[in-house]
Design a protein around this motif. Structure first.
Motif, PDB file in Angstrom:
ATOM      1  N   ARG A   1      -2.048  10.777   0.988  1.00  0.00           N
ATOM      2  CA  ARG A   1      -2.474   9.403   0.694  1.00  0.00           C
ATOM      3  C   ARG A   1      -2.098   8.430   1.804  1.00  0.00           C
ATOM      4  NH1 ARG A   1      -0.413   9.711  -5.588  1.00  0.00           N
ATOM      5  NH2 ARG A   1      -2.301  10.688  -6.451  1.00  0.00           N
TER       6      ARG A   1
ATOM      7  N   PHE B   1       2.238  12.146  -1.090  1.00  0.00           N
ATOM      8  CA  PHE B   1       2.544  11.013  -0.205  1.00  0.00           C
ATOM      9  C   PHE B   1       1.859  11.193   1.143  1.00  0.00           C
ATOM     10  CE2 PHE B   1       4.889   8.685   2.973  1.00  0.00           C
ATOM     11  CZ  PHE B   1       5.194   7.483   2.356  1.00  0.00           C
TER      12      PHE B   1
ATOM     13  N   ARG C   1       0.805  -1.218   0.000  1.00  0.00           N
ATOM     14  CA  ARG C   1       0.000   0.000   0.000  1.00  0.00           C
ATOM     15  C   ARG C   1       0.842   1.274   0.000  1.00  0.00           C
ATOM     16  NH1 ARG C   1      -2.660  -4.159   1.272  1.00  0.00           N
ATOM     17  NH2 ARG C   1      -4.939  -4.305   1.243  1.00  0.00           N
ATOM     18  N   PHE C   2       2.062   1.197   0.499  1.00  0.00           N
ATOM     19  CA  PHE C   2       2.926   2.371   0.513  1.00  0.00           C
ATOM     20  C   PHE C   2       3.906   2.404  -0.658  1.00  0.00           C
ATOM     21  CE2 PHE C   2       1.300   2.936   4.728  1.00  0.00           C
ATOM     22  CZ  PHE C   2       1.432   4.295   4.974  1.00  0.00           C
TER      23      PHE C   2
ATOM     24  N   ALA D   1      -3.679   4.770   3.148  1.00  0.00           N
ATOM     25  CA  ALA D   1      -2.825   3.578   3.125  1.00  0.00           C
ATOM     26  C   ALA D   1      -2.768   2.925   4.505  1.00  0.00           C
ATOM     27  CB  ALA D   1      -1.429   3.949   2.647  1.00  0.00           C
TER      28      ALA D   1
ATOM     29  N   TYR E   1       1.084  -0.415 -10.820  1.00  0.00           N
ATOM     30  CA  TYR E   1       2.242   0.373 -10.401  1.00  0.00           C
ATOM     31  C   TYR E   1       2.990   0.998 -11.577  1.00  0.00           C
ATOM     32  CZ  TYR E   1       1.911  -1.728  -5.702  1.00  0.00           C
ATOM     33  OH  TYR E   1       1.500  -2.118  -4.455  1.00  0.00           O
TER      34      TYR E   1
ATOM     35  N   SER F   1      -6.452   2.300  -1.470  1.00  0.00           N
ATOM     36  CA  SER F   1      -5.587   2.686  -0.356  1.00  0.00           C
ATOM     37  C   SER F   1      -4.626   3.792  -0.767  1.00  0.00           C
ATOM     38  CB  SER F   1      -4.793   1.476   0.146  1.00  0.00           C
ATOM     39  OG  SER F   1      -5.614   0.565   0.836  1.00  0.00           O
ATOM     40  N   GLN F   2      -4.431   3.971  -2.052  1.00  0.00           N
ATOM     41  CA  GLN F   2      -3.513   4.988  -2.548  1.00  0.00           C
ATOM     42  C   GLN F   2      -4.265   6.185  -3.116  1.00  0.00           C
ATOM     43  OE1 GLN F   2      -0.526   3.162  -5.130  1.00  0.00           O
ATOM     44  NE2 GLN F   2       0.567   2.468  -3.321  1.00  0.00           N
ATOM     45  N   GLU F   3      -5.391   6.497  -2.487  1.00  0.00           N
ATOM     46  CA  GLU F   3      -6.182   7.660  -2.864  1.00  0.00           C
ATOM     47  C   GLU F   3      -6.526   8.473  -1.626  1.00  0.00           C
ATOM     48  OE1 GLU F   3      -9.737   7.051  -5.025  1.00  0.00           O
ATOM     49  OE2 GLU F   3      -8.744   6.427  -6.864  1.00  0.00           O
TER      50      GLU F   3
ATOM     51  N   LEU G   1       3.612   5.244  -3.536  1.00  0.00           N
ATOM     52  CA  LEU G   1       2.401   5.920  -3.071  1.00  0.00           C
ATOM     53  C   LEU G   1       2.201   7.271  -3.744  1.00  0.00           C
ATOM     54  CD1 LEU G   1       0.006   5.757  -1.091  1.00  0.00           C
ATOM     55  CD2 LEU G   1       1.465   6.807   0.641  1.00  0.00           C
TER      56      LEU G   1
ATOM     57  N   TYR H   1      -5.580  -0.249  -4.675  1.00  0.00           N
ATOM     58  CA  TYR H   1      -5.899   0.873  -5.575  1.00  0.00           C
ATOM     59  C   TYR H   1      -6.511   2.031  -4.794  1.00  0.00           C
ATOM     60  CZ  TYR H   1      -7.818   3.075  -9.843  1.00  0.00           C
ATOM     61  OH  TYR H   1      -8.125   3.954 -10.864  1.00  0.00           O
TER      62      TYR H   1
END
Length: 665
Positions: A94, A91, A36-37, A98, A414, A138-140, A40, A136
């Protein structure tokens, strides 16, 4: 396979986990954290994220006010605090989602063990850790991971309001658990409206379990010997005498009280937001059709199984694999009169409700049912657990295969630029790199203001001056919502020279050159196909330097009705250009009049003034170059046949307008 294989699954005792199991779960959580990171901040912040950051950057009273956002205020409030602690970089913003997303793995594990056994818990936790869709979102910088975690916590505490795994009768939950359920459920509802889907699923589950309790009590009352009641009952009943059974507390009463409390606590938000939401609603009852089933159920199954970044045939394999496991898990849960039924209920009911309410929503996205994804994995884990008890090697092979293909989906997410969520930052970087003094920037959608504030070029482009030599047009989102008549592109296409057009996922960027002197047309009379004539052309100069702009005006005439749309190309050609791997050094392609007057819209005999701008590259060698013009089919790329004024076919189906000399600056 005999009928006995469908009997209620065996339960494992809730023994304390071994040191190895604890370390294994910690390792799985670390894997989820890393996935998740990882990268990011690699992608640009996109529109919805920018709005979240913008809203949570405002004063707190505005952040939590009704009408400030479509969604409830808990996530904006949480982000308000987060931004003031860690900052507003991609970063940093988000990282909140995450971190929240990592919590899904242990929560799924605990819930899986509660409703089934350790094997189900491990399978579901593994799928959740590597889930492309969970990663997907988790990175928003959005609320979807938060509502999923809260809904999952709500479901866990809802379990305590139903009978035990072996008993149809149980005491009411302790007060702390009731309070925890109330608080977490209410926070979920104040995070996103999709939490209502899970809330309704919980009520359906508890209602079903309550009916089982009533059946058990009825059997106890009617039989003086409770053991005889067990023998005569079709469902497994506890080995207790009737006095014990009747002494137990029915958990339905505190449950009902809690539900009324949740509704009462949510009413203030409904009142505050009612006008705003009513303006957003729609009525598309044609969505209650097979097309609607494909959109809601089909997209949900595909995204839950393979994510949003995997193409066939691998996506088909994941959909098929998870589909089989979910089907088996559904059968097992239906045959097993226990808490295991919660998994398919918590998966299917939210998706069904999403289908029912879809006609009154503006559109459907997979993220609106993300709250059902943990239950999807639990249902698949039930199926995998059943298969593992038939043959353990099959379960291992299936798990490894599914996880391996899932990692391909993550690799695509990614690194594959085709799946980028947004490129607004890249677009503004391009503008900054190519901006010139006197340029103007037009933002043709007020909703892009938060994005623009993040990525605005440092050049002085904000004010549109009358003497602007060039105009950058940024069209963000869906133009039909903010410019339904396409007014601005039409006006610019008819009055300026379009020299650049490119899409950046969530926005389109165009560059228009302002006209200089009125064009001095020269007749040419070339025929394209059987219906279009190029009557004349004009160049604003015949000598040009690198980094300057060349304006080309074409004058078309429709000889008869044009039945098929064609695009125009205007090229500056010379010696071999390694950048284009062709003789082309500058070009502009598109539908006539800046893309606003398709050839099929031309009237017979109408004269169409069509303007194109060519940006002369900085590395172009000095010398003489040709301007060539042609038309082509946008579907096949085939050029329209060209004949000259005498009716002779022109080689390469193009027209050479003139020679232009490029000189050193």
């Amino acid at each position: 396979m005999n009928v006995s294989t469908f009997l209620p699954m065996g339960r494992e005792k809730n023994s304390r986990p071994t040191k190895f199991q604890t370390l294994a779960l910690c390792a799985l959580i670390l894997i989820a954290f890393a996935l998740r990171f990882y990268r990011l901040a690699a992608q640009d912040i996109w529109g919805d994220e920018a709005f979240s950051i913008f809203l949570s950057s405002q004063p707190l009273a505005q952040v939590i006010a009704g009408g400030a956002d479509t969604h409830p205020p808990f996530y904006p409030f949480l982000l308000f605090i987060w931004l003031r602690i860690v900052g507003d970089s991609a970063f940093a913003t988000r990282a909140l989602s995450a971190l929240i997303g990592v919590l899904i793995v242990p929560l799924v594990f605990v819930l899986g063990k509660k409703i089934a056994n350790a094997r189900v818990a491990w399978f579901a936790a593994i799928f959740s850790a590597v889930s492309p869709l969970l990663i997907y979102y988790s990175q928003e910088t959005r609320m979807y991971e938060l509502v999923t975690v809260l809904a999952l916590g709500s479901t866990y505490f809802a379990i305590h309001f139903q009978p035990n795994e072996r008993n149809n009768i149980s005491p009411a939950p302790p007060l702390p658990r009731s309070r925890a359920y109330f608080a977490i459920t209410l926070l979920a509802l104040y995070t996103h409206y999709s939490a209502f889907y899970v809330w309704l699923a919980e009520n359906i589950f508890v209602l079903w379990r309550h009916l089982s309790l009533r059946a058990a009590r009825s059997a106890a009352k009617q039989s003086p010997n409770f053991v005889n009641a067990i023998a005569s009952s079709r469902k497994p009943l506890p080995s207790l005498h009737s006095g014990q059974a009747l002494a137990m507390t029915d958990p339905a009463r505190p449950w009902i009280i809690l539900q009324f409390g949740i509704v009462a606590a949510y009413v203030p938000w409904i009142i505050a937001q009612s006008n705003f939401l009513s303006a957003k609603s729609s009525a598309r009852f044609d969505e209650w059709s097979w097309r609607g089933v494909e959109i809601v159920f089909g997209k949900t199954l595909a995204s839950f199984s393979a994510g949003l970044t995997l193409d066939p045939p691998l996506s088909i394999l994941l959909i098929f694999g998870f589909g089989i496991l979910v089907l088996v898990g559904l059968i097992i849960a239906l045959r097993d009169h226990s808490a295991a039924r919660l998994a398919p209920i918590a998966f299917f009911i939210p998706v069904l409700i999403a289908f029912i309410v879809n006609p009154i929503l503006p559109f459907f996205f997979e993220r609106y049912v993300l709250v059902a994804l943990p239950a999807f994995y639990l249902t698949a884990a039930l199926g995998l657990d059943f298969l593992s008890r038939q043959r353990a090697s099959f379960a291992i092979i299936a798990t490894v295969a599914l996880v391996t293909i899932t990692l391909v989906s993550l690799q695509q997410y990614y690194f594959n630029d085709a799946y980028a969520k947004g490129k607004y930052g890249a677009m503004m970087t391009f503008v900054s790199a190519h901006a010139q003094n006197g340029d103007a920037l037009v933002l043709n959608n007020p909703l892009q203001k938060p994005l623009y504030l993040i990525y605005a070029p440092r050049a002085e482009l904000e004010k549109i001056a009358r003497d602007s030599s060039r105009v950058w047009l940024v069209q963000f989102g869906n133009p039909r919502e903010y410019d339904p008549t396409n007014y601005l592109p039409r006006w610019l296409g008819a009055n300026a020279y379009k020299s650049y057009a490119h899409g950046f996922v969530d926005a389109a960027l165009s560059l228009y050159l302002a006209p200089r002197d009125p064009p001095a047309f020269k007749p040419i009379r070339a025929k394209f196909g059987e219906t279009i004539e190029l009557a004349a052309y004009a160049l604003d100069r015949d000598q040009i330097a690198p980094r300057q702009d060349l304006r080309v005006t074409l004058q078309w005439r429709a000889l008869s009705r044009v039945e098929k749309s064609s695009k125009v190309f205007v090229h500056l050609i010379g010696g071999y250009n390694s950048a284009t791997e062709s003789p082309v050094w500058a070009q502009m392609d598109g539908e006539p009049v800046g893309g606003t007057r398709a050839t099929t819209q031309w009237e017979i005999g109408e004269m169409i003034d069509d303007r194109y701008g060519l940006l002369i590259p900085e590395n172009i060698p000095s010398g003489e170059y040709l301007i060539e013009v042609g038309m082509y089919d946008p579907t096949t790329g085939a050029r329209l046949a060209v004949t000259d004024a005498q009716g002779n076919r022109v080689a390469d189906d193009r027209v050479i307008l003139a020679t232009v000399k490029v000189i050193a600056r």
